[in-house]
Design a protein around this motif. Structure first.
Motif, mmCIF file in Angstrom:
data_model
loop_
_atom_site.group_PDB
_atom_site.id
_atom_site.type_symbol
_atom_site.label_atom_id
_atom_site.label_comp_id
_atom_site.label_asym_id
_atom_site.label_seq_id
_atom_site.Cartn_x
_atom_site.Cartn_y
_atom_site.Cartn_z
ATOM 1 N N ARG A 148 -39.106 -61.215 -20.115
ATOM 2 C CA ARG A 148 -40.668 -61.582 -19.302
ATOM 3 C C ARG A 148 -40.685 -61.709 -18.128
ATOM 4 O O ARG A 148 -41.257 -62.235 -17.342
ATOM 5 N N LYS A 149 -38.973 -61.381 -17.075
ATOM 6 C CA LYS A 149 -38.960 -61.660 -16.694
ATOM 7 C C LYS A 149 -39.664 -60.174 -15.164
ATOM 8 O O LYS A 149 -38.661 -59.308 -14.347
ATOM 9 N N THR A 150 -40.473 -60.270 -15.424
ATOM 10 C CA THR A 150 -41.719 -58.686 -14.209
ATOM 11 C C THR A 150 -42.009 -59.580 -13.663
ATOM 12 O O THR A 150 -42.838 -60.309 -13.189
ATOM 13 N N LEU A 151 -42.800 -58.526 -12.486
ATOM 14 C CA LEU A 151 -43.298 -58.685 -11.451
ATOM 15 C C LEU A 151 -45.112 -59.166 -12.040
ATOM 16 O O LEU A 151 -45.386 -58.295 -12.762
ATOM 17 N N PRO A 152 -45.850 -59.616 -11.047
ATOM 18 C CA PRO A 152 -47.161 -60.629 -11.938
ATOM 19 C C PRO A 152 -47.642 -59.028 -11.855
ATOM 20 O O PRO A 152 -47.727 -57.964 -10.880
#
Length: 292
Positions: A148-152
């Protein structure tokens, strides 16, 4: 030629929400053209009735992704733009390969250029990075997993690009799967109390629990946990975790793993290797648009 309706159906078939993708495109275009303003450079230098054509080309080898999104950018700027010869997302390309052609009003082509490239270059970068991990794990049971370490606001597109590169998606949201991390363990008083609390509250939900040592793993296996994350373990400890588990649970290796170490970790016998860097710090793929 690619029509607007075809692009929408392609997005839907790929597991993306066409309305959400269109909204993301419109928001990106609004950054360049706030309040309905114009591309002043193109207006000043290009006659209103000028038309042109251009090619998108890869400037390095890799896997392309997001070309359908890039095509949609051009059609959102002008319905008169024609998109053709577009490679499918997930295609492997060499430096110099043409991946898409566009033609239409020259002002529209140049106005849409950067936004289209931003989407396609970033997503192709993710797909290419994922493909490198897939290649490193070839011949082992391990699959590369995103996080879930994604760009907002970019999560659906970034996870789509991981799939284009041959990777596997982890959970999309906090509600679709329980993932007990170190802070949950502290708050609940241990790995087993944390696991039992989630299982009692959500008996039908998948649950994964993070462990940092083999004692925690043993206790979780005895409690019936069937998915465990091995956090920041060395390869020897992971291999012992695989032996102790003996197929009773799927095991995910995580924590600062690098491509150089990928094969070594995969050969311990873990099922998944999760890589936050696929989405949080990937290098963009070098694509360019050249007018003919």
């Amino acid at each position: 030629m690619t029509s607007y309706d075809v692009l929408v159906e392609e997005l839907r078939a790929a597991g993306l929400d066409p309305d959400a993708v269109t909204a993301a495109i419109d928001a990106a275009l609004e950054e360049d053209l706030p309040g309905g303003s114009v591309d002043v450079t193109s207006v000043a230098t290009i006659p209103a009735d000028a038309t042109g054509a251009g090619v998108f080309a890869a400037r390095e080898p890799g896997i392309v992704a997001g070309l359908g999104v890039a095509a949609l950018v051009f059609l959102r700027v002008s319905a008169e733009v024609v998109v053709s010869d577009r490679l499918p997302d997930g295609a492997r390309v060499a430096a110099g390969d043409v991946v898409m052609r566009v033609a239409g009003p020259t002002r529209a082509l140049l106005t849409a250029e950067r936004t289209a490239l931003n989407f396609a270059s970033h997503l192709s970068g993710i797909a290419t990075a994922t493909d490198r991990w897939v290649a490193a794990l070839a011949g082992t049971r391990a699959r590369v997993l995103d996080t879930r370490k994604t760009l907002p606001r970019w999560r659906p597109l970034q996870k789509y690009a991981v799939r284009c590169g041959g990777g596997v998606n982890h959970r999309f949201s906090l509600s679709e799967m329980a993932m007990v991390k170190d802070n949950h363990v502290v708050a609940a008083g241990g790995v087993v109390p944390a696991y039992d609390a989630v299982r009692a509250a959500y008996p039908d939900l998948p649950v994964e629990v993070e462990v940092t040592d083999l004692d925690q793993l043993r206790r979780l296996l005895d409690a019936g946990c069937d998915r465990v994350l091995l956090d920041n373990m060395d390869s020897a400890t992971m291999a012992e975790a695989v032996r102790l588990t003996a197929g009773r649970a799927t095991l995910e290796a995580s924590g600062g793993l690098t491509l150089e170490r990928a094969r070594e970790v995969a050969e311990t016998g873990v099922d998944f290797i999760s890589v936050g860097a696929l989405t949080h710090s990937v290098k963009v793929f070098d694509l360019g648009l050249d007018l003919q």
